[in-house]
Scaffold this motif. Structure first.
Motif, short mmCIF file in Angstrom:
data_model
loop_
_atom_site.label_atom_id
_atom_site.label_comp_id
_atom_site.label_asym_id
_atom_site.label_seq_id
_atom_site.Cartn_x
_atom_site.Cartn_y
_atom_site.Cartn_z
N GLU A 74 0.88 -1.13 0.04
CA GLU A 74 -0.07 -0.01 0.04
C GLU A 74 0.88 1.33 0.03
OE1 GLU A 74 -0.39 -2.30 2.14
OE2 GLU A 74 -2.01 -3.38 1.85
N GLY A 75 1.94 1.18 0.67
CA GLY A 75 2.82 2.17 0.57
C GLY A 75 1.94 3.48 1.48
N ASN A 76 2.28 4.69 0.90
CA ASN A 76 1.64 5.92 1.63
C ASN A 76 1.79 5.87 3.10
OD1 ASN A 76 0.27 8.35 1.98
ND2 ASN A 76 -1.69 7.00 1.93
N TYR A 77 3.20 5.93 3.70
CA TYR A 77 3.49 5.81 4.94
C TYR A 77 3.33 7.19 5.71
CZ TYR A 77 5.62 1.46 2.82
OH TYR A 77 5.79 0.30 2.54
N SER A 78 3.14 6.82 6.95
CA SER A 78 3.24 7.96 8.26
C SER A 78 4.35 7.61 9.19
CB SER A 78 1.98 8.36 8.89
OG SER A 78 1.16 8.84 7.95
N ILE A 79 5.10 8.62 9.70
CA ILE A 79 6.05 8.28 10.53
C ILE A 79 5.82 9.15 11.96
CG2 ILE A 79 7.72 9.56 9.46
CD1 ILE A 79 8.72 6.40 11.31
N GLN A 93 6.63 14.38 13.01
CA GLN A 93 5.82 13.41 12.15
C GLN A 93 6.00 13.95 10.65
OE1 GLN A 93 2.06 12.59 14.05
NE2 GLN A 93 1.15 12.00 11.93
N LYS A 94 5.65 12.95 9.98
CA LYS A 94 5.75 13.12 8.48
C LYS A 94 4.81 12.15 7.72
CE LYS A 94 7.77 14.60 4.79
NZ LYS A 94 7.80 16.30 4.39
N ASP A 95 3.87 12.54 6.99
CA ASP A 95 2.90 12.06 6.40
C ASP A 95 3.05 11.73 4.70
OD1 ASP A 95 1.31 11.15 8.82
OD2 ASP A 95 0.64 13.54 8.71
N ASP A 96 2.03 10.92 4.28
CA ASP A 96 2.08 10.66 2.93
C ASP A 96 3.65 10.44 2.21
OD1 ASP A 96 -0.64 11.11 2.53
OD2 ASP A 96 -0.04 13.30 2.81
N LEU A 97 4.34 9.63 2.97
CA LEU A 97 5.64 9.24 2.37
C LEU A 97 5.51 7.87 1.40
CD1 LEU A 97 7.58 8.99 5.82
CD2 LEU A 97 8.24 10.74 3.92
N SER A 98 6.21 8.17 0.27
CA SER A 98 5.90 7.04 -0.78
C SER A 98 7.03 6.17 -0.64
CB SER A 98 6.09 7.54 -1.95
OG SER A 98 7.25 8.28 -2.23
N GLN A 99 8.05 6.19 0.34
CA GLN A 99 9.29 5.19 0.55
C GLN A 99 9.22 4.62 1.96
OE1 GLN A 99 11.70 8.17 -1.20
NE2 GLN A 99 12.53 8.82 0.88
N GLY A 100 9.81 3.58 2.25
CA GLY A 100 9.80 3.24 3.71
C GLY A 100 11.15 3.58 4.31
N MET A 101 11.26 4.67 4.51
CA MET A 101 12.62 5.22 5.24
C MET A 101 12.21 6.62 5.45
SD MET A 101 15.27 5.20 2.01
CE MET A 101 14.72 5.79 0.37
N PHE A 102 12.79 6.95 6.54
CA PHE A 102 12.76 8.72 6.97
C PHE A 102 13.90 9.17 7.69
CE2 PHE A 102 11.43 11.79 10.18
CZ PHE A 102 11.16 12.76 9.49
N LYS A 118 3.10 3.62 10.28
CA LYS A 118 2.02 2.99 9.51
C LYS A 118 2.03 3.11 8.04
CE LYS A 118 -1.46 6.64 10.16
NZ LYS A 118 -2.75 6.91 10.82
N SER A 119 1.18 2.27 7.35
CA SER A 119 0.96 2.27 5.95
C SER A 119 -0.74 2.63 5.57
CB SER A 119 1.46 1.13 5.10
OG SER A 119 0.93 0.22 5.43
N ALA A 120 -0.84 3.60 4.71
CA ALA A 120 -2.14 3.81 4.15
C ALA A 120 -3.16 3.87 5.35
CB ALA A 120 -2.56 2.57 3.37
N LYS A 121 -4.25 3.34 5.76
CA LYS A 121 -4.96 3.57 6.60
C LYS A 121 -5.05 2.51 7.83
CE LYS A 121 -8.53 5.45 3.67
NZ LYS A 121 -9.91 5.32 3.11
N ASN A 122 -3.82 1.81 7.75
CA ASN A 122 -3.44 0.62 8.70
C ASN A 122 -3.20 1.53 10.24
OD1 ASN A 122 -3.65 -1.43 7.09
ND2 ASN A 122 -1.65 -1.11 6.11
#
Length: 871
Positions: A74-79, A93-102, A118-122
């Motif tokens: 799903e991607g679309n990560y938040s951290i 906090q950072k939202d709408d990340l297209s990649q799994g790193m921050f 988390k990813s998407a709405k999870n």
């Protein structure tokens, strides 16, 4: 960079106090009274990320660290990141990340930090935590958007910055390297353009696998040639501004812009990226001389080829343990491509941002602070330009020193051990046996190691790197800049850097452990290859993934720079039946088979080096390959590979290999083996040229400089076998040739094995290896029970498999003694040490006894995994 701190940290594994070790180990609840740690986790370096990192309260290497987590489709990560476990109060906090790193791109306060993703709405993940402390080196980098704004608008940007052109041209007038490039370009001006059809294969193999590899060979050969031509012509123009080079280069780039991005040149990712890179280099170098239509045509083709990589990498590459080709050449080519077309191709900003974040998160991809490289010394050369080029360019853009990672400083010191000057490489991993081998002249004279070490030494200030270069070049007629792939780096950057003075005397230790990759090197004369006796042993936390082999607890032995016992077999191609059955396979290494089966080809089949001690008269190490004979990897390709007589689960409970070097000419190998069910254990020795066995089953191997004799003892009666046949003979279906153009012939190699006659759950092997030649001589062996007298040494090893294992050696003159566990008796005294079951090394130094001891010490990577709450 603080060099004193760096020198201290590189010995941290060795000099850590025993009390600290013991307390540290007990924290993990894995150490018992034996001083051993049982590492009981499935994998240390999974093929794809399985847990969030950093986590488990570890203190991070850098402040701030990059946060990474398992990827989802799903991607679309938040951290989110906080110093409060409930995430109340101040947040990053950072939202709408297209990649799994921050990366936070800001200095974090000292103390514990908590974070979730988390990813998407999870829902949010479990809370992870790490610590920022004094050991966390400040390394604050600008955000990707800021990086993009720092890139100059004008061209060129890749082979030189526009603002530095005049200075570069003036400096280069005195460089012989510049004259060499110009001369090479002169030979290319009138070279006919290659037709795209030449990238098609000219013959077929016997199956789909062979046909695909033959097609890749044909495609890559043409693509590499195109890239070399365009790069050389572009560099010559940068140096001279002569129109003849521009005209020739533009003919090439406009021709290949018409090539089908989905056609024959896409068969190989190396070739695809090479064509993309060639067009980008031309676009950047001759930007002002191209018409708008020509630029649009180039950009359209570059965008099509760039999408091949970006679309596949995003939300994938950051979570993958390794993609060889990406980190070898393609990442650098893609980075330079994006840099060249930034401002003209909108997607280039996304390309650059992703590559930048990926580099911060994962580089050095297979390296650690100790300087080693998991894929081995041979394939390390494929990464040298990328490691220097991207790092230097980012430093020039941002002003941040991307060479701060201690890996860079320690890396050339690992090279000294892994590939000593005028000697053979350590033999671990694909093609390492070719390095320093007179039968492989291209590899044995490969200048890239000298050129890379020269640049590394200038960049880091490590004088040992310069010693290595000078020593390697003696009598070769080469110079530090001889390697073609790094020549432009020297012109653009390297020759401006100050060259450190080499040390007046060789200052490195004769033995060293590199725990993160699981390598141990023991030498008698590391600085003097013709007189050097070397033992190299490997037991790696990375397992047998990628270009590494199923060789945990394997060793290779050399004298005078040439092998006596080393791996056998060939690599006709990755996935070739012979490669899988005889070369990558454990049966082609100096290790152990269980029921005639080796270690699975998997990162789950790993080992590690728990103990290391080094003195003047004795050097000692232990490899633990207990986890190396099983894997739960259900991947179809891996399962197919494992059908080549590799264990899915051998029921192995213990495999510890003790290795001792007793200068000047003896090595002792002592193996402890235990399984759940009775099995056959097979002790292996390999040689590419010849082995001989006498009627007492003593095995000898010669290399022209010396002869090695192996006397093997076991806890059970053994059957001995010597053969020069492979399990699966190699075939030259790729039609490879020798340097003179003649067809390459695959010759047979020699293999010795000793197997317990009756199956058992426990087995001990004791191998006493002596070297004769160059003033060194064999000694008679007198054995009585578990006692062995040989020359000036007495060896005591427990060969009753139902008794606690230990090995002990003592020098007859009372100057040195060692015991792997228990009480060491020496000169009428008992040395119990801080922990009774520690390994103890006692030597007389300046008339006084000096005791060294160690229990198991975890490599940082394993300690970090054990700190996690893995289910």
């Amino acid at each position: 960079m603080n060099r004193d701190r760096m020198k201290m940290s590189k010995y941290k594994f060795i000099i850590i106090s025993l009390i600290s070790i013991a307390l540290y180990a007990f924290v993990w609840m894995g150490m018992d009274n034996s001083g051993e740690i049982r590492v009981d986790v499935k994998v240390i370096h999974p093929k794809s990320r399985e847990w969030a990192t950093p986590n488990g309260g570890i203190t991070t290497q850098f402040n701030p660290p990059t946060l990474l987590w398992p990827l989802s489709k799903e991607g679309n990560y938040s951290i989110r990141l906080s110093q409060r476990a409930d995430f109340s109060g101040e947040l990053i906090q950072k939202d709408d990340l297209s990649q799994g790193m921050f990366n936070p791109h800001q200095k974090l306060a000292d103390g514990t930090w908590f974070w979730q993703y988390k990813s998407a709405k999870n829902p949010w993940s479990k809370v992870a935590n790490f610590h920022i402390g004094e050991q966390s080196q400040e390394f604050v980098t600008p955000e990707a958007a800021t990086l993009l704004s720092m890139i100059p608008e004008g061209h060129p940007r890749v082979f030189a910055w526009k603002s530095e052109l005049d200075d570069l041209r003036q400096r280069a007038k005195t460089y012989k390297e510049a004259k060499e490039i110009i001369s090479a370009a002169d030979d290319l001006i009138h070279l006919p353009i290659i037709d795209e059809s030449m990238a098609l294969p000219k013959f077929e193999g016997s199956n789909k696998r062979e046909n695909r590899k033959i097609a890749i060979d044909a495609s890559r050969k043409i693509c590499d040639r195109v890239q070399d031509v365009v790069s050389t012509l572009s560099q010559a123009y940068i140096l001279t501004e002569k129109e003849q080079y521009a005209v020739a280069a533009k003919r090439w780039i406009m021709a290949i812009a018409d090539w089908d991005p989905e056609g024959a040149t896409r068969v190989t990712d190396f070739g695809d990226s090479g064509i993309m890179h060639a067009m980008a280099i031309g676009f950047d170098t001759f930007y002002g001389q191209l018409t708008e239509d020509q630029r649009e045509k180039l950009l359209k083709s570059i965008a099509a080829r760039g999408a091949h990589f970006y679309d596949e990498w995003l939300n994938f590459m950051e979570g993958k343990l390794l993609s060889n080709h990406v980190w070898q050449h393609i990442l650098e080519r893609f980075f330079q491509t994006a840099l060249a077309v930034k401002g003209d191709l909108p997607i280039a900003d996304e390309w650059l941002s992703y590559i930048y974040d990926l580099w911060l998160a994962r580089s050095p991809i297979l390296g650690h602070k100790d300087g080693s490289w998991s894929n081995g010394i041979s394939y390390f050369r494929m990464n040298t330009l990328t490691m220097l080029s991207i790092t230097s360019t980012l430093k020039e853009i941002t002003g941040v020193d991307f060479f701060k990672d201690e890996w860079y400083y320690n890396n050339t010191e690992w090279m000294i051990y892994a590939y000593p000057p005028h000697g053979s490489a350590d033999g671990f991993g694909n093609d390492a046996y070719k390095l320093g081998n007179p039968l492989h002249p291209r590899e044995s004279k490969d200048a890239i190691y000298s050129s890379y070490a020269e640049l590394n030494g200038r960049l880091t200030g490590n004088a040992n790197a310069i010693w290595y270069v000078d020593k390697r070049l003696e009598g070769t007629g080469q110079t530090p800049t001889s390697d073609l792939s790094l020549k432009w780096y020297f012109i653009q950057r390297g020759l401006q850097l100050k060259r450190p003075d080499p040390p007046k005397q060789f200052e490195l230790s004769q033995a060293r452990v590199f725990p993160e990759v699981g390598l141990v090197y023991m030498n008698t004369h590391l600085e003097d290859t013709p007189n050097n006796f070397q033992l190299a042993m490997k037991s790696s936390p990375y397992g047998s993934y990628s270009h590494t082999h199923a060789e945990q607890n394997g060793f290779n032995m050399f004298y005078g720079g040439q092998p006596l016992f080393s791996n056998t077999g060939y690599r006709p191609a990755m996935g070739d039946p012979h490669y899988l059955a005889d070369f990558k396979n454990t049966r082609g290494h100096n290790s152990i088979l269980i029921n005639d089966m080796g270690q699975p080809f998997s990162s789950e089949a790993y080992g590690w080096v728990p103990r290391f001690l080094h003195g003047k008269a004795i050097t000692y190490a232990v490899g633990d390959a207990t986890n190396a004979y099983s894997s739960t990897d259900a991947n179809e390709q891996e399962a197919k590979r494992n059908s080549y007589q590799n264990n899915a689960n051998a029921g192995l409970k213990r495999f510890r290999r003790h290795a001792l070097m007793l200068p000047p000419n003896m090595v002792v190998i002592y193996d402890e083996l235990e399984t759940e069910q009775p099995v056959n254990f097979t002790f292996l020795l390999q040689n590419r040229d010849s082995l001989a066995m006498d009627n007492q089953h003593r095995v000898t191997a010669s290399n022209g400089a010396a002869t090695a004799q192996v006397t093997l003892f076991g806890s059970e009666s053994m059957d001995h076998e010597l053969t020069d046949q492979f399990a699966h003979p190699p075939e030259n279906w790729r039609r490879k040739t020798n340097p003179d153009g003649s067809p390459l012939e695959y010759k047979n190699h020699w293999h010795y094995q000793a197997t317990n006659t009756e199956k058992s759950k426990n087995m001990r092997f004791l191998a006493v290896i002596q070297i004769q030649g160059n003033g060194l001589f064999y000694h008679n062996i007198e054995k009585s029970g578990n006692n062995i007298l040989i020359g000036e040494w007495k060896i005591l090893a427990e060969l009753e498999a139902d008794q606690p294992a230990f090995v002990e050696v003592k020098k007859n003159d009372g100057s040195a003694a060692f015991r792997s566990s228990g009480v060491l008796e020496f000169s009428g005294k008992q040395y119990k040490g801080t922990m009774r079951e520690s390994a103890k090394l006692l030597e007389i130094v300046d008339g006084k006894p000096k005791l060294q001891e160690t229990v198991d010490v975890l490599p940082e990577s394993i300690a970090n995994v054990l700190a996690l709450d893995l289910e």
